[in-house]
Design a protein around this motif. Structure first.
Motif, PDB file in Angstrom:
ATOM      1  N   GLU A 102       1.068  -1.371  -0.152  1.00 52.89           N
ATOM      2  CA  GLU A 102       0.075   0.005   0.075  1.00 52.89           C
ATOM      3  C   GLU A 102       0.949   1.466  -0.095  1.00 52.89           C
ATOM      4  OE1 GLU A 102      -3.864  -1.441   2.524  1.00 52.89           O
ATOM      5  OE2 GLU A 102      -2.129  -1.066   3.404  1.00 52.89           O
ATOM      6  N   LEU A 103       1.990   1.253   0.544  1.00 52.43           N
ATOM      7  CA  LEU A 103       2.752   2.406   0.764  1.00 52.43           C
ATOM      8  C   LEU A 103       3.890   2.709  -0.239  1.00 52.43           C
ATOM      9  CD1 LEU A 103       3.951   4.457   2.630  1.00 52.43           C
ATOM     10  CD2 LEU A 103       5.845   2.906   3.223  1.00 52.43           C
ATOM     11  N   ARG A 104       4.130   1.512  -1.061  1.00 49.92           N
ATOM     12  CA  ARG A 104       4.994   1.941  -2.210  1.00 49.92           C
ATOM     13  C   ARG A 104       4.492   2.687  -3.376  1.00 49.92           C
ATOM     14  NH1 ARG A 104       9.665  -1.544  -3.876  1.00 49.92           N
ATOM     15  NH2 ARG A 104      10.421  -0.459  -5.655  1.00 49.92           N
ATOM     16  N   PRO A 105       3.363   2.551  -3.921  1.00 52.37           N
ATOM     17  CA  PRO A 105       3.141   3.358  -4.906  1.00 52.37           C
ATOM     18  C   PRO A 105       2.796   4.817  -4.361  1.00 52.37           C
ATOM     19  CG  PRO A 105       1.203   1.969  -4.141  1.00 52.37           C
ATOM     20  CD  PRO A 105       2.472   1.422  -3.759  1.00 52.37           C
ATOM     21  N   ILE A 106       2.324   5.097  -3.284  1.00 53.61           N
ATOM     22  CA  ILE A 106       2.163   6.416  -2.532  1.00 53.61           C
ATOM     23  C   ILE A 106       3.457   7.067  -2.231  1.00 53.61           C
ATOM     24  CG2 ILE A 106       1.548   7.802  -0.591  1.00 53.61           C
ATOM     25  CD1 ILE A 106      -0.663   5.307   0.068  1.00 53.61           C
ATOM     26  N   LEU A 107       4.638   6.278  -2.038  1.00 53.81           N
ATOM     27  CA  LEU A 107       5.922   6.830  -1.666  1.00 53.81           C
ATOM     28  C   LEU A 107       6.617   6.981  -3.117  1.00 53.81           C
ATOM     29  CD1 LEU A 107       8.119   7.406   0.195  1.00 53.81           C
ATOM     30  CD2 LEU A 107       8.798   4.874   0.219  1.00 53.81           C
ATOM     31  N   SER A 108       6.304   6.055  -4.118  1.00 51.44           N
ATOM     32  CA  SER A 108       6.983   6.330  -5.193  1.00 51.44           C
ATOM     33  C   SER A 108       6.729   7.585  -5.958  1.00 51.44           C
ATOM     34  CB  SER A 108       6.845   5.206  -6.323  1.00 51.44           C
ATOM     35  OG  SER A 108       7.188   3.888  -5.609  1.00 51.44           O
ATOM     36  N   GLN A 109       5.296   7.856  -6.074  1.00 50.87           N
ATOM     37  CA  GLN A 109       4.852   9.144  -6.515  1.00 50.87           C
ATOM     38  C   GLN A 109       5.264  10.520  -5.817  1.00 50.87           C
ATOM     39  OE1 GLN A 109       0.668   9.287  -6.919  1.00 50.87           O
ATOM     40  NE2 GLN A 109       0.543  11.515  -7.624  1.00 50.87           N
ATOM     41  N   LEU A 110       5.303  10.263  -4.662  1.00 48.11           N
ATOM     42  CA  LEU A 110       5.898  11.409  -3.726  1.00 48.11           C
ATOM     43  C   LEU A 110       7.244  11.752  -4.028  1.00 48.11           C
ATOM     44  CD1 LEU A 110       5.163  13.450  -1.584  1.00 48.11           C
ATOM     45  CD2 LEU A 110       5.823  12.027   0.058  1.00 48.11           C
ATOM     46  N   LEU A 162      10.955  15.159   3.818  1.00 51.99           N
ATOM     47  CA  LEU A 162      10.357  13.997   3.433  1.00 51.99           C
ATOM     48  C   LEU A 162       9.275  13.617   4.397  1.00 51.99           C
ATOM     49  CD1 LEU A 162       9.955  11.128   1.907  1.00 51.99           C
ATOM     50  CD2 LEU A 162      11.998  10.304   3.144  1.00 51.99           C
ATOM     51  N   GLU A 163       9.600  13.859   5.702  1.00 54.21           N
ATOM     52  CA  GLU A 163       8.625  13.680   6.736  1.00 54.21           C
ATOM     53  C   GLU A 163       7.426  14.378   6.528  1.00 54.21           C
ATOM     54  OE1 GLU A 163       8.100  14.314  11.429  1.00 54.21           O
ATOM     55  OE2 GLU A 163      10.135  14.683  10.692  1.00 54.21           O
ATOM     56  N   ARG A 164       7.414  15.643   6.368  1.00 56.00           N
ATOM     57  CA  ARG A 164       6.505  16.715   6.264  1.00 56.00           C
ATOM     58  C   ARG A 164       5.396  16.140   5.251  1.00 56.00           C
ATOM     59  NH1 ARG A 164      10.392  20.532   6.938  1.00 56.00           N
ATOM     60  NH2 ARG A 164      10.204  21.111   4.567  1.00 56.00           N
ATOM     61  N   GLU A 165       6.156  16.028   3.886  1.00 57.90           N
ATOM     62  CA  GLU A 165       5.248  15.799   2.616  1.00 57.90           C
ATOM     63  C   GLU A 165       4.474  14.332   2.815  1.00 57.90           C
ATOM     64  OE1 GLU A 165       6.569  17.049  -0.948  1.00 57.90           O
ATOM     65  OE2 GLU A 165       7.801  18.665  -0.254  1.00 57.90           O
ATOM     66  N   LEU A 166       5.413  13.486   3.444  1.00 57.42           N
ATOM     67  CA  LEU A 166       4.970  11.902   3.409  1.00 57.42           C
ATOM     68  C   LEU A 166       3.706  12.037   4.446  1.00 57.42           C
ATOM     69  CD1 LEU A 166       4.696   9.065   2.733  1.00 57.42           C
ATOM     70  CD2 LEU A 166       6.648   8.649   4.222  1.00 57.42           C
ATOM     71  N   SER A 167       3.656  12.765   5.486  1.00 59.00           N
ATOM     72  CA  SER A 167       2.912  13.071   6.652  1.00 59.00           C
ATOM     73  C   SER A 167       1.574  13.445   6.053  1.00 59.00           C
ATOM     74  CB  SER A 167       3.100  13.372   7.747  1.00 59.00           C
ATOM     75  OG  SER A 167       2.177  13.862   8.779  1.00 59.00           O
ATOM     76  N   ALA A 168       1.635  14.493   5.102  1.00 57.90           N
ATOM     77  CA  ALA A 168       0.564  14.977   4.359  1.00 57.90           C
ATOM     78  C   ALA A 168      -0.231  14.037   3.471  1.00 57.90           C
ATOM     79  CB  ALA A 168       0.842  16.381   3.866  1.00 57.90           C
ATOM     80  N   ALA A 169       0.626  13.457   2.645  1.00 58.74           N
ATOM     81  CA  ALA A 169      -0.023  12.385   1.678  1.00 58.74           C
ATOM     82  C   ALA A 169      -0.619  11.346   2.487  1.00 58.74           C
ATOM     83  CB  ALA A 169       1.035  11.887   0.775  1.00 58.74           C
ATOM     84  N   LEU A 170      -0.307  11.020   3.326  1.00 57.25           N
ATOM     85  CA  LEU A 170      -0.880   9.980   4.359  1.00 57.25           C
ATOM     86  C   LEU A 170      -1.964  10.045   4.957  1.00 57.25           C
ATOM     87  CD1 LEU A 170       2.268   8.104   5.977  1.00 57.25           C
ATOM     88  CD2 LEU A 170       0.849   7.368   3.916  1.00 57.25           C
ATOM     89  N   ARG A 171      -2.277  11.588   5.002  1.00 56.72           N
ATOM     90  CA  ARG A 171      -3.697  11.857   5.687  1.00 56.72           C
ATOM     91  C   ARG A 171      -4.813  11.585   4.936  1.00 56.72           C
ATOM     92  NH1 ARG A 171      -0.764  16.864   6.854  1.00 56.72           N
ATOM     93  NH2 ARG A 171       0.091  16.665   8.993  1.00 56.72           N
ATOM     94  N   GLN A 172      -4.505  11.487   3.475  1.00 60.00           N
ATOM     95  CA  GLN A 172      -5.604  11.117   2.520  1.00 60.00           C
ATOM     96  C   GLN A 172      -5.903   9.640   2.111  1.00 60.00           C
ATOM     97  OE1 GLN A 172      -6.926  14.107   1.672  1.00 60.00           O
ATOM     98  NE2 GLN A 172      -5.221  15.130   3.068  1.00 60.00           N
ATOM     99  N   VAL A 173      -5.121   8.944   2.958  1.00 61.68           N
ATOM    100  CA  VAL A 173      -4.979   7.433   2.924  1.00 61.68           C
ATOM    101  C   VAL A 173      -5.793   6.783   3.598  1.00 61.68           C
ATOM    102  CG1 VAL A 173      -3.733   5.328   2.675  1.00 61.68           C
ATOM    103  CG2 VAL A 173      -2.877   7.584   1.812  1.00 61.68           C
ATOM    104  N   GLU A 174      -6.740   5.770   3.286  1.00 63.64           N
ATOM    105  CA  GLU A 174      -7.839   5.026   3.945  1.00 63.64           C
ATOM    106  C   GLU A 174      -7.284   3.591   3.989  1.00 63.64           C
ATOM    107  OE1 GLU A 174     -12.329   4.167   4.652  1.00 63.64           O
ATOM    108  OE2 GLU A 174     -11.919   6.110   4.719  1.00 63.64           O
ATOM    109  N   VAL A 175      -6.889   3.005   4.966  1.00 67.26           N
ATOM    110  CA  VAL A 175      -6.644   1.522   5.001  1.00 67.26           C
ATOM    111  C   VAL A 175      -7.569   0.565   5.734  1.00 67.26           C
ATOM    112  CG1 VAL A 175      -4.138   1.882   4.574  1.00 67.26           C
ATOM    113  CG2 VAL A 175      -5.157   1.795   6.973  1.00 67.26           C
TER     114      VAL A 175
END
Length: 216
Positions: A102-110, A162-175
């Motif tokens: 689940e994390l890999r595509p989100i992280l790759s795009q970011l 990286l911490e700031r932007e990944l944290s912001a991206a994960l707020r939109q993710v539902e698992v």
């Protein structure tokens, strides 16, 4: 083991397991820095340290002069050791309640947005413009992924971004909720139940142990 020592040993651990269970029952990932993760783990085992190494090597001569203050000094020393380890740790980010798939595509795009020259090699990635080299490691039991620095040459500013932007991206993710979280919650309740049983069965021992500590 008397109720006081049992409470010290199992109390922080029970809270830690309950916290992990609550995180994994959530439908949102949680990102923390490696330093914060280590501090929380250090607090979880602090009771075991107190009734183990601290009590084993307790300076009796110093206690005869300064009394219970010695316990405060020892606990403060333990806290400073935790902080020292955090300061020398390599950069690391821990994302709870998410699988690597689940994390890999989100992280790759970011990472491509942050650094167009980002290059993957298996589970490792290099971001030359940010000065970040890291690898992904998965813990299946608690369904969390760690992003760990590869090598000592790292740019702290790049990691902070990286911490700031990944944290912001994960707020939109539902698992999906992690079903293994129930075992963590159950273990927490069992530990807490053991403490309650020990205290209610022999409250006088707890009171006496507290009195002995205060009046060293």
């Amino acid at each position: 083991m008397d109720p006081l020592r049992l409470s010290l040993a199992l109390g922080p651990l029970a809270i830690y397991l309950l916290l992990l269970g609550a995180i994994n029952l959530s439908r949102r990932p949680l990102l923390v820095t490696g330093g914060r993760d280590f501090i929380v783990l250090g607090l979880a085992v602090s009771g075991l340290v107190i009734i183990g190494p601290m009590e084993l090597f307790f300076p009796i001569m110093a206690a005869s002069v300064y009394g219970a203050v010695v316990w405060g000094l020892l606990i403060g020393l333990y806290g400073m050791c935790l902080i020292l380890v955090v300061l020398v740790l390599r950069p690391r980010l821990v994302i709870y309640n998410i699988s690597s798939e689940e994390l890999r595509p989100i992280l790759s795009q970011l990472l491509v947005e942050m650094d167009p020259e980002a290059r993957w090699a298996g589970d490792s990635v290099v971001l030359p413009n940010l000065g970040v080299q890291m690898r992904m490691e998965l813990v299946v039991s608690t369904r969390n992924v760690s992003l760990i620095a590869n090598g000592p040459r790292q740019d702290s500013a790049g990691w902070n971004r990286l911490e700031r932007e990944l944290s912001a991206a994960l707020r939109q993710v539902e698992v999906a909720r992690n079903p293994r979280a129930l075992s963590l919650v159950l273990a927490s309740f069992l530990l807490a139940g053991s403490i309650v049983y020990a205290v209610t069965r022999d409250p006088q021992s707890l009171a006496q142990a507290l009195f002995d500590v205060v009046h060293l």
